[in-house]
Structures are given as structure tokens and as C-alpha cells.
Design an enzyme around this catalytic site. Structure first.
Site, mmCIF file in Angstrom:
data_model
loop_
_atom_site.group_PDB
_atom_site.id
_atom_site.type_symbol
_atom_site.label_atom_id
_atom_site.label_comp_id
_atom_site.label_asym_id
_atom_site.label_seq_id
_atom_site.Cartn_x
_atom_site.Cartn_y
_atom_site.Cartn_z
ATOM 1 N N GLU A 87 17.679 -31.509 33.286
ATOM 2 C CA GLU A 87 16.265 -31.436 33.961
ATOM 3 C C GLU A 87 16.092 -30.296 34.517
ATOM 4 O OE1 GLU A 87 17.956 -35.388 35.372
ATOM 5 O OE2 GLU A 87 16.031 -36.010 35.364
ATOM 6 N N ASN A 146 15.117 -29.733 43.946
ATOM 7 C CA ASN A 146 15.056 -31.181 43.652
ATOM 8 C C ASN A 146 15.277 -31.689 45.147
ATOM 9 O OD1 ASN A 146 15.368 -33.950 43.292
ATOM 10 N ND2 ASN A 146 16.889 -33.470 41.549
ATOM 11 N N ARG A 155 10.821 -30.904 41.441
ATOM 12 C CA ARG A 155 11.035 -32.421 40.778
ATOM 13 C C ARG A 155 10.132 -33.170 41.582
ATOM 14 N NH1 ARG A 155 15.328 -36.819 41.060
ATOM 15 N NH2 ARG A 155 14.331 -38.253 39.524
ATOM 16 N N ARG A 206 22.127 -50.966 40.295
ATOM 17 C CA ARG A 206 20.952 -51.543 40.107
ATOM 18 C C ARG A 206 21.062 -52.664 39.040
ATOM 19 N NH1 ARG A 206 17.085 -46.774 39.187
ATOM 20 N NH2 ARG A 206 18.480 -45.137 40.376
ATOM 21 N N HIS A 266 12.545 -40.958 34.522
ATOM 22 C CA HIS A 266 13.606 -40.006 33.878
ATOM 23 C C HIS A 266 12.834 -39.424 32.875
ATOM 24 C CE1 HIS A 266 17.244 -42.856 34.700
ATOM 25 N NE2 HIS A 266 17.399 -41.852 35.593
#
Ligand code: AMP
Length: 418
Positions: free
Chosen positions: A390, A14, A97, A247, A186
Site C-alpha cells: 500500500e 500512515n 493514508r 473481528r 482496503h
């Protein structure tokens, strides 16, 4: 016949602009052999740390680029004491990823020139993520030229959204010209926890509807009908939807014009909405929910209101998605907050009883940070706490694509592999 192989080592990567996270899995056992992190790529004092069951290895050195980072990774992976493997040729596949697969990819793929070109083209949609993802792919190819590389896209799972869910109410020309639409992110996490819920609830994905809440520093809710994503709260970018660590999530777009007219630059507004909003901006304390919860307990009003806003927005999405599903069999909490914050899970579920989602508050408190079912036995919807992984999902996809093992459409799939 399926070409199942035993004890294959899959490297999961990743890659961000200045960091590279990696983990090695033995497949199909799904056993992690250890993981590492390279930080401050592009600087004189780059840093690598790797952990396995024996201990950890750490090094600080100049790491000017991703290729150098990968060289340090190969050295660490094969280290005599703390290595995860003996030799790089033990690695039989690499899963990467990749954030944005655009409209091209609805599942993971083996990387070839066409895939590289598509990832590059989609960089316009994810300028901060796709270019470093590509750097990671290129650097890995340099060190493992014979090994198959797989791209696992954050957006892929949401490619099943129908136009009603992915089109914005803006001139259609913007979709045609610039591909402006909801993509969602996601996806790998939502897919993983939804599959895990099937095992937990002994159900098959074909007749199960799920609402999955990934609540971490980034956060999104996804509605999954019979195994397919039908709506998700992140949109064209990961800024839309829930309020997150830093965010804003949904706001009235006119706020941006209003502030532009008052002298804010687009760069300032971009930073404000992505890095200075959310839990941090509203609480004026921290982007870490633990800090905000602590302050609220000590009577801080801003912190209390921030927690209220956070939970309220999640409930709004759960309600909206419940209205678009004929039934909701499971509500999943995952991500750092979903997996650990007993009080936030409690707060979110307080008002959901009238839509058949009934939490057992004692069970919720008792399981704490462990996985489990925290709904009342009579609740129409099972509430599940499931840690996401993940990296494991990427390893599974990689193994599956390389060896042609079809984990996806067998009924017992999920139980076997997840
Ligand atoms: P993630 O991005 O999935 O690593 O999640 C990070 C978020 O999880 C941060 O906002 C943390 O505050 C939150 N988190 C982690 N552990 C806990 C905990 N025990 N209680 C509340 N929040 C937590």
C-alpha cells in the site's frame, strides 16, 4: 507534455492514534530508501525505530503528540548514519493514508482546506481513524509547509460500486440522513494487487475481471470488473464481511439485540465483535493464523473448526462475486495470510473447481511465500499470489498527482509503474 521528474523523494505516512508509520520512496524508480515506525505517541516512553540498508536507529523518549512524533521523524530521516535523506527539502511530496473519504473522493487528491474539511466531516464515519490521519497531516504540514500533501483514501477505489451493491435493505432515510451504505476498505491494496496481476498475466485492466482476497489481520474480498471495484465485503465499517483476526465479520444483527436484552452494554458488544471475535474468539487460542494452524495440526478441534469457518466464508464470497461477473480471469491472494499460508490457500480453493478456479496444489506448495501463479494451466481463472504494498501505491499516487504523470489510463501503465 508530462512533467516527469527523476529521483524525487516521496514520504509516505500512515498515522494512527498512537503510532506513525513512514517510508521514503525514490520515484519514479519505486525504490524504498527505508522506513520507520513511531509507537506509543501520547506517552512518556514513546519509541521510534527506523531502518535503511545500513542498519537501524532506535530511540525512546517522551512523545506527547503527533507534532513531536514528526520532529523525531525529521531527525531520524536526516540522521548522519542511518538517515534516509540528507535534508528535509529533498522531500518533494508527502502521501498520507486516510481511511475514510466518504462519497466525496473516488481517487487520491492534493490536500487543501476543502479536503481537510471533508476528512473532518467523515470522522463521524471513521471516528478511530480519520482524526489521527488528520493529526498526521497537520503535523507534516508544520514541518514541510511548502511541500504538497496528498490524501490516499482506503474507500476511494470502491466508489465505483453501484447502488445494488452499496445500498442496504433498510429504510432509505438512513442513507439520506446518515449516509449509511457500503463504503468498503482496503481499496489501496486491492487496487495495487489487481494492477500487479495485470503485469503478471500480461493483460490490460479494461477486459479483465478479478476477485481479490486481502487476507491479513483485517480481511476483505473485492470483485473488480474491467479495472473497477463492483463489490467488496467490508461495508459501512470494516467489521462486515469475512471473519478476521479479531473481528466477527457477518453475523445476524439480531444477535446484538439478543445480547443487549441479556445485559451486555453496547460498548461491550462493540469490543466483543471488533476485538474478541474472529480467529481469536472462535479458536480461543490466538488471532494469529499461524498459532491456530499449529494447534489444528496438534489435533485441537476448536482450531480445526475455526480454519474451516475461515475458509468457508471466503469461498462464499468468491462464489457470490463469481455469480456477479460474466467471467473471472484472476483470483488474487494477498495480505499476511494470503501471501504466506499455503494451507489456507489450498483449503479455500478445494471447492472452487466447479466454477473454473483450479489450483495446482504442487505449485501452491512450491511457491510458499513467493509471488506467482498457482493455478493449473487449463484453469479458466488464474490464481495469483501477490504481495501487497500500500505504501508504494501511495507513493505512486503522490508522484502522479504532483507531477501530472498519468499512470492510470495508459494501457502500459501498470507495467511501467507497478
Ligand atoms: P497482515 O495484517 O497482512 O500483516 O497479516 C497478519 C496475518 O498474517 C496474521 O494473522 C498472521 O498469522 C498471518 N501470517 C503471516 N505469516 C504467516 C505464515 N507464514 N503462515 C500463516 N499465516 C501467516
Amino acid at each position: 507534455m508530462q512533467n516527469t521528474r527523476k529521483n524525487e523523494k516521496i514520504l509516505v505516512i500512515n498515522c494512527g492514534s498512537s503510532s506513525l508509520k513512514y517510508e521514503v520512496y525514490a520515484m519514479p524508480q519505486r525504490k524504498s530508501l527505508g522506513k520507520g515506525l513511531v509507537e506509543r505517541i501520547g506517552s512518556e516512553n514513546g519509541h521510534i525505530i527506523q531502518k535503511n540498508s545500513v542498519g537501524k536507529l532506535e530511540k525512546t523518549a517522551s512523545i506527547p503528540d503527533h507534532s513531536t512524533a514528526m520532529r523525531f521523524v525529521t531527525e531520524a530521516l536526516t540522521d548522519d548514519t542511518y538517515g534516509l535523506i540528507h535534508n528535509m527539502n529533498e522531500i518533494s511530496g508527502v502521501g498520507h493514508r486516510v481511511v475514510h473519504g466518504g462519497e466525496e473522493y473516488s481517487s487520491s487528491v492534493i490536500i487543501d482546506n476543502a479536503v481537510i474539511k471533508a476528512i473532518k466531516n467523515n470522522s463521524e464515519l471513521a471516528p478511530l481513524h480519520n482524526p489521527p490521519n488528520l493529526d498526521g497531516i497537520r503535523a507534516t504540514m508544520e514541518f514541510l509547509p511548502e511541500v504538497k500533501q496528498i490524501a490516499v483514501f482506503d474507500t476511494a477505489f470502491h466508489q465505483t460500486l453501484q447502488p445494488a451493491a452499496y445500498l442496504y435493505g433498510i429504510p432509505r432515510e438512513l442513507y439520506r440522513k446518515y449516509k449509511i451504505r457500503r463504503y468498503g476498505f482496503h481499496g489501496t491494496s486491492h487496487r495495487y494487487v489487481a494492477a500487479k496481476a495485470m503485469t503478471m498475466l500480461k493483460r490490460s485492466p479494461e477486459n479483465t475481471n478479478v476477485i481479490s482476497c486481502h487476507l491479513g489481520n483485517g480481511a476483505s474480498v473485492t470483485a473488480i470488473e474491467n479495472g473497477k471495484s463492483i463489490d467488496t465485503s467490508m461495508g459501512f465499517t470494516p467489521l462486515e464481511g469475512l471473519m478476521m483476526g479479531t473481528r466477527s465479520g457477518d453475523i445476524d444483527p439480531s444477535i446484538i439485540f439478543y445480547l443487549l436484552d441479556r445485559g451486555y452494554s453496547t460498548a461491550e458488544l462493540n469490543t466483543m465483535l471488533n476485538k474478541k471475535s474472529g480467529l481469536l474468539g472462535l479458536s480461543e487460542i490466538s488471532n494469529d493464523l499461524r498459532d491456530v494452524e499449529k494447534a489444528a495440526l496438534n489435533g485441537n478441534i476448536n482450531a480445526k473448526e475455526t480454519l474451516d469457518v475461515y475458509a468457508y466464508k471466503i469461498r462464499k464470497y468468491i462464489g457470490a462475486y463469481a455469480a456477479n461477473l460474466v467471467k473471472v480471469d484472476a483470483l488474487i491472494f494477498t495480505g499476511g495470510i494470503g501471501e504466506n499460508s499455503v494451507t489456507m490457500r489450498h483449503k479455500i480453493c478445494e471447492y472452487l473447481e466447479n466454477i473454473g478456479i483450479v489450483m495446482d496444489y504442487d505449485k501452491n506448495r512450491e511457491i510458499g511465500s513467493n509471488p506467482g501463479i498457482v493455478s493449473k494451466n487449463y484453469s479458466r481463472t488464474a490464481i495469483c499470489v501477490i504481495p501487497t504494498n500500500e505504501e508504494l501505491q501511495i507513493a505512486v499516487d503522490t508522484y502522479q498527482l504532483i507531477y501530472g504523470v498519468n499512470f492510470v489510463d495508459r494501457r502500459k501503465t501498470v507495467e511501467v509503474i507497478l
